[in-house]
Design a protein around this motif. Structure first.
Motif: not given
Length: 111
Positions: A19-34
Motif C-alpha cells: 500500500h505504500e513505499t517507505l523510505v528510511f536511512a541507516l548508516d549512511g545508506a537510504t532504503y526504500e521498501i514497499d
C-alpha cells in the motif's frame, strides 16, 4: 489512442499487495521498501523507540553527512507527504505505486 498503465506495488516481505513505499536511512545508506499496511505499521512500531530520541536531518545536511561518511540518521519523507506536496503544487502524481523520480527531486529541491 488512450493507454492506462496500472502500477501494482508488491509487499517486499511476503509478496502480498503493498500500500505504500517507505523510505528510511541507516548508516549512511537510504532504503526504500514497499509494504502493506500491516508490515508498514510493524516497521514504524519497531523504529518508534529510536525515532522518539532521534533528530530530524534536513535533506542538505543528510547529503553532507553522506559525503563525510557520517551516519545519515532520520528517515526520509513518506510517500503520502510527497504526494500531498505534489498535489498542492498542481502536479499529477499516481494515487498508489512508486512516485516518479522527477516529483521526488522537485520535492527535495523545495524542502
Amino acid at each position: 489512442m488512450v493507454q492506462k498503465i496500472n502500477v501494482v506495488l508488491v509487499d517486499d516481505i511476503d509478496g502480498s499487495e503493498a500500500h505504500e513505499t517507505l523510505v528510511f536511512a541507516l548508516d549512511g545508506a537510504t532504503y526504500e521498501i514497499d509494504l502493506n499496511e500491516e508490515h508498514a505499521a510493524q516497521l514504524r512500531e519497531a523504529l518508534a523507540p529510536f525515532l522518539g530520541h532521534a533528530r530530524k536531518v534536513s535533506a542538505g545536511a543528510r547529503r553532507a553527512a553522506t559525503r563525510s561518511k557520517a551516519p545519515a540518521g532520520g528517515g526520509g519523507p513518506s510517500a503520502r507527504e510527497i504526494r500531498d506536496w505534489a498535489r498542492s503544487q498542481g502536479l499529477e502524481v499516481p494515487e498508489r505505486g512508486r512516485i516518479p523520480a522527477e516529483i521526488r527531486e522537485a520535492f527535495e529541491s523545495a524542502s
